[in-house]
Design an enzyme around this catalytic site. Structure first.
Site, mmCIF file in Angstrom:
data_model
loop_
_atom_site.group_PDB
_atom_site.id
_atom_site.type_symbol
_atom_site.label_atom_id
_atom_site.label_comp_id
_atom_site.label_asym_id
_atom_site.label_seq_id
_atom_site.Cartn_x
_atom_site.Cartn_y
_atom_site.Cartn_z
ATOM 1 N N HIS A 167 0.834 -1.210 0.000
ATOM 2 C CA HIS A 167 0.000 0.000 0.000
ATOM 3 C C HIS A 167 0.868 1.259 0.000
ATOM 4 O O HIS A 167 0.618 2.191 -0.773
ATOM 5 C CB HIS A 167 -0.913 0.007 1.224
ATOM 6 C CG HIS A 167 -1.656 1.301 1.410
ATOM 7 N ND1 HIS A 167 -2.871 1.562 0.797
ATOM 8 C CD2 HIS A 167 -1.352 2.413 2.126
ATOM 9 C CE1 HIS A 167 -3.281 2.762 1.127
ATOM 10 N NE2 HIS A 167 -2.378 3.308 1.939
ATOM 11 N N GLU A 168 1.871 1.290 0.874
ATOM 12 C CA GLU A 168 2.729 2.472 0.934
ATOM 13 C C GLU A 168 3.515 2.648 -0.362
ATOM 14 O O GLU A 168 3.746 3.772 -0.803
ATOM 15 C CB GLU A 168 3.682 2.377 2.135
ATOM 16 C CG GLU A 168 2.982 2.335 3.484
ATOM 17 C CD GLU A 168 1.980 3.457 3.697
ATOM 18 O OE1 GLU A 168 2.139 4.537 3.088
ATOM 19 O OE2 GLU A 168 1.010 3.254 4.453
ATOM 20 N N HIS A 200 1.604 4.515 -2.937
ATOM 21 C CA HIS A 200 1.750 5.977 -2.908
ATOM 22 C C HIS A 200 2.996 6.416 -3.676
ATOM 23 O O HIS A 200 2.983 7.451 -4.355
ATOM 24 C CB HIS A 200 1.841 6.462 -1.463
ATOM 25 C CG HIS A 200 0.551 6.373 -0.703
ATOM 26 N ND1 HIS A 200 -0.634 6.916 -1.180
ATOM 27 C CD2 HIS A 200 0.252 5.808 0.489
ATOM 28 C CE1 HIS A 200 -1.602 6.692 -0.301
ATOM 29 N NE2 HIS A 200 -1.093 6.015 0.709
ATOM 30 N N HIS A 220 3.118 8.914 -6.841
ATOM 31 C CA HIS A 220 4.029 10.061 -6.930
ATOM 32 C C HIS A 220 4.825 10.036 -8.227
ATOM 33 O O HIS A 220 4.946 11.047 -8.923
ATOM 34 C CB HIS A 220 4.969 10.056 -5.723
ATOM 35 C CG HIS A 220 5.793 11.298 -5.595
ATOM 36 N ND1 HIS A 220 6.937 11.357 -4.834
ATOM 37 C CD2 HIS A 220 5.647 12.537 -6.133
ATOM 38 C CE1 HIS A 220 7.458 12.568 -4.908
ATOM 39 N NE2 HIS A 220 6.695 13.303 -5.697
#
Length: 232
Positions: free
Chosen positions: A96-97, A100, A104
């Protein structure tokens, strides 16, 4: 004012229930060991590599559920348990991280918008409540003038900015989870049982943001009624 405390109480209760459920889910899926034996850190590094992302560092950070992606220094920060452990919960959070980080790298519009709002929200979320309360008190103390109303409305606008921010966070978080789950599935990283656990854990994590956004909206509407309802 009593109505406000009822709203805050209900929001706090919902937040506690969802958070408690999230913790229990992560404890449950932390017991589901990965067949591939990879740690959260290794899962994160592989996902970044598979998306052609270089220059993003995966690091360990203290605490529990403190995982986050920092777009400023381009780091995927994983809590110690997620970084080191080899289970479905760790895989879900790590992916999940990294979702991100992929957002980006691909200039995902909602993440870009959210990042631009951060400095403004840091100020508005701190001052809004004080301005609203101060404006209402000033309005009572200085009847016949609109100074109190102006101050309270400024606070209300600031609270509105923070509320918008909380709703912009929703597509950012859901998209990161969708990217994570798609990668885990397409790369056959998890067994069927492991994938089901990762999916369930991320769903409960997303619900914490939903509760926060609804709570922010409820507070905004309450204070809007209190402030604008007194303008006459």
């Amino acid at each position: 004012m009593f109505g406000y405390y009822i709203i805050i109480g209900l929001i706090a209760l919902c937040s506690w229930l969802v958070s408690a459920r999230l913790k229990s889910k992560f404890e449950q899926y932390s017991k589901v060991s990965l067949r591939n034996g990879m740690s959260g850190a290794e899962i994160a590094e592989k996902m970044l590599a598979d998306h052609g992302i270089t220059g993003v560092q995966v690091i360990s950070t203290p605490g529990q559920l403190t995982d986050h992606y920092n777009p400023v220094n381009k780091t995927v920060n994983l809590s110690e348990a997620v970084y080191n452990q080899r289970n479905a919960a760790a895989a879900a959070v790590a992916a999940h991280e990294c979702g991100h980080a992929v957002q980006h790298a691909q200039a995902y519009q909602w993440l870009t918008m959210r990042s631009k709002m951060v400095p403004m929200v840091n100020v508005s979320s701190t001052l809004s409540q004080w301005l609203i309360m101060g404006g209402l008190i000033l309005g009572i103390a200085s009847k016949g003038t609109s100074l109190g109303l102006i101050v309270a409305v400024i606070g209300l606008v600031m609270m509105g900015i923070a509320t918008v921010f909380s709703f912009i966070t929703l597509p950012v978080e859901y998209d990161a989870s969708n990217r994570a789950l798609a990668w885990l599935k397409n790369k056959n990283m998890l067994s069927q049982q492991e994938y089901a656990g990762a999916e369930d854990a991320l769903k409960w994590a997303a619900r914490t943001y939903v509760v926060a956004a609804l709570g922010a909206l409820a507070s905004l509407l309450y204070w809007a009624v209190q402030i604008l309802g007194r303008r006459d």
